[in-house]
Design a protein around this motif. Structure first.
Motif, mmCIF file in Angstrom:
data_model
loop_
_atom_site.group_PDB
_atom_site.id
_atom_site.type_symbol
_atom_site.label_atom_id
_atom_site.label_comp_id
_atom_site.label_asym_id
_atom_site.label_seq_id
_atom_site.Cartn_x
_atom_site.Cartn_y
_atom_site.Cartn_z
ATOM 1 N N LEU A 85 -11.107 -14.990 13.268
ATOM 2 C CA LEU A 85 -10.595 -14.786 12.294
ATOM 3 C C LEU A 85 -11.056 -13.312 11.396
ATOM 4 O O LEU A 85 -10.317 -12.274 10.887
ATOM 5 N N ASP A 86 -12.373 -13.355 11.407
ATOM 6 C CA ASP A 86 -13.075 -12.349 10.566
ATOM 7 C C ASP A 86 -12.691 -11.143 11.419
ATOM 8 O O ASP A 86 -12.220 -10.077 11.675
ATOM 9 N N VAL A 87 -12.538 -11.408 12.965
ATOM 10 C CA VAL A 87 -12.959 -9.839 13.901
ATOM 11 C C VAL A 87 -11.919 -9.897 14.240
ATOM 12 O O VAL A 87 -11.356 -8.558 14.161
ATOM 13 N N ALA A 88 -10.696 -10.862 14.233
ATOM 14 C CA ALA A 88 -9.287 -9.742 14.006
ATOM 15 C C ALA A 88 -8.787 -9.083 12.603
ATOM 16 O O ALA A 88 -8.363 -7.926 13.747
ATOM 17 N N ARG A 89 -9.883 -9.994 11.704
ATOM 18 C CA ARG A 89 -8.800 -8.983 10.309
ATOM 19 C C ARG A 89 -9.602 -7.225 10.451
ATOM 20 O O ARG A 89 -9.021 -6.626 10.154
ATOM 21 N N GLN A 90 -11.106 -7.478 10.843
ATOM 22 C CA GLN A 90 -11.702 -6.020 11.188
ATOM 23 C C GLN A 90 -11.137 -5.262 12.870
ATOM 24 O O GLN A 90 -10.565 -4.047 12.511
ATOM 25 N N THR A 91 -10.527 -6.375 13.538
ATOM 26 C CA THR A 91 -9.147 -4.973 14.630
ATOM 27 C C THR A 91 -8.167 -4.045 14.062
ATOM 28 O O THR A 91 -8.216 -3.552 14.272
ATOM 29 N N GLU A 92 -7.427 -5.566 13.172
ATOM 30 C CA GLU A 92 -7.158 -4.818 12.846
ATOM 31 C C GLU A 92 -7.082 -3.539 11.517
ATOM 32 O O GLU A 92 -5.852 -2.846 11.707
ATOM 33 N N CYS A 93 -7.569 -3.845 10.628
ATOM 34 C CA CYS A 93 -8.160 -2.427 10.113
ATOM 35 C C CYS A 93 -8.221 -1.349 10.888
ATOM 36 O O CYS A 93 -7.530 0.033 10.264
ATOM 37 N N PHE A 94 -9.748 -2.126 11.939
ATOM 38 C CA PHE A 94 -9.506 -0.938 12.397
ATOM 39 C C PHE A 94 -7.767 0.379 13.221
ATOM 40 O O PHE A 94 -7.679 1.719 12.998
ATOM 41 N N PHE A 95 -7.079 -0.244 13.932
ATOM 42 C CA PHE A 95 -5.696 0.181 13.949
ATOM 43 C C PHE A 95 -4.999 0.191 12.932
ATOM 44 O O PHE A 95 -4.615 1.667 13.197
ATOM 45 N N LEU A 96 -5.414 0.434 12.033
ATOM 46 C CA LEU A 96 -3.794 0.501 10.497
ATOM 47 C C LEU A 96 -4.487 1.419 10.254
ATOM 48 O O LEU A 96 -4.576 2.696 10.241
ATOM 49 N N GLN A 97 -6.233 2.048 10.453
ATOM 50 C CA GLN A 97 -6.968 3.400 9.520
ATOM 51 C C GLN A 97 -6.202 4.390 10.961
ATOM 52 O O GLN A 97 -5.993 5.390 10.336
ATOM 53 N N LYS A 98 -6.646 4.334 11.815
ATOM 54 C CA LYS A 98 -6.342 4.870 13.069
ATOM 55 C C LYS A 98 -4.802 5.583 12.827
ATOM 56 O O LYS A 98 -3.887 6.480 13.207
ATOM 57 N N ARG A 99 -3.711 4.547 12.754
ATOM 58 C CA ARG A 99 -2.801 4.660 12.072
ATOM 59 C C ARG A 99 -1.786 5.665 11.114
ATOM 60 O O ARG A 99 -1.528 6.023 11.288
ATOM 61 N N LEU A 100 -3.501 5.465 10.397
ATOM 62 C CA LEU A 100 -3.366 5.927 8.735
ATOM 63 C C LEU A 100 -3.722 7.511 9.621
ATOM 64 O O LEU A 100 -2.803 8.530 9.119
ATOM 65 N N GLN A 101 -4.226 7.970 10.044
ATOM 66 C CA GLN A 101 -4.852 9.189 10.942
ATOM 67 C C GLN A 101 -3.898 9.581 11.807
ATOM 68 O O GLN A 101 -3.433 11.184 11.337
ATOM 69 N N LEU A 102 -2.950 9.385 12.574
ATOM 70 C CA LEU A 102 -1.677 9.296 12.953
ATOM 71 C C LEU A 102 -0.683 10.637 12.055
ATOM 72 O O LEU A 102 -0.638 11.060 12.594
ATOM 73 N N SER A 103 -0.835 9.112 11.049
ATOM 74 C CA SER A 103 0.385 9.464 10.150
ATOM 75 C C SER A 103 0.439 11.056 9.549
ATOM 76 O O SER A 103 0.640 11.443 9.169
ATOM 77 N N VAL A 104 -0.885 11.109 8.791
ATOM 78 C CA VAL A 104 -1.342 12.436 8.632
ATOM 79 C C VAL A 104 -1.716 13.472 8.986
ATOM 80 O O VAL A 104 -1.057 14.446 9.215
#
Length: 180
Positions: A85-104
């Protein structure tokens, strides 16, 4: 948000000189070599896969099957699941950061994706409506067939003793007339 998440991934650069767009801006990746770990070349996806396999291994391990201490088994399985679950949260956070960067950096790309998702959703719902219309027409036909079968017997009088006598007398030849 980007500054509050710095250091979230092991091996992440924690330099305070991020451009306005946050980590991953022009010329700076924000993560060293696609989030490589300090102890090797394990990416978050590799860790997620390994922790997922460890969850299954802990459930089918002979040590746990033959073990008699239920608390030890439960603790081991809980630890494996918690790591996953911890690694899954880190992976989700990584993709959310990339999505935020893409949206900017490319807001038109996000709009294109949203439009594409909406078109797919409309297409899916249109197919569902067509499926329900097909079923509706089928059941309307069944209902019409059943109601037409019930109408035919109602046109005739119900068979009873009087109807039987009428049918029987109709099939008899007429009686000869007697002269008086």
């Amino acid at each position: 948000m980007a500054s509050s998440m710095s250091g979230m991934f092991p091996g992440q650069q924690t330099s305070a000189s991020h451009p306005v767009g946050g980590p991953g801006g022009p010329g700076q990746s924000g993560f060293s070599a696609t989030t490589t770990r300090a102890q090797g070349n394990n990416t978050l996806v590799d860790e997620l896969e390994a922790s997922f396999e460890a969850c299954f291994a802990s459930l089918v391990s002979q040590d746990y099957v033959n073990g008699t201490d239920q608390e030890e088994i439960r603790t081991g399985v809980d630890q494996c699941i918690q790591k996953f679950l911890d690694v899954a949260r880190q992976t989700e956070c990584f993709f959310l950061q990339k999505r935020l960067q893409l949206s900017v950096q490319k807001p038109e790309q996000v709009v294109k994706e949203d439009v594409s998702e909406l078109r797919n959703e409309l297409q899916r719902k249109e197919m569902l409506v067509q499926k329900h219309l097909t079923k509706l027409h089928h059941w309307q036909q069944v209902l019409e067939d059943v109601s037409s079968q019930h109408r035919k017997p109602s046109d005739f009088p119900p068979p009873g003793p009087l109807a039987f006598l009428e049918q029987a007398s109709a099939s008899l030849p007429p009686a000869p007339l007697k002269p008086n």
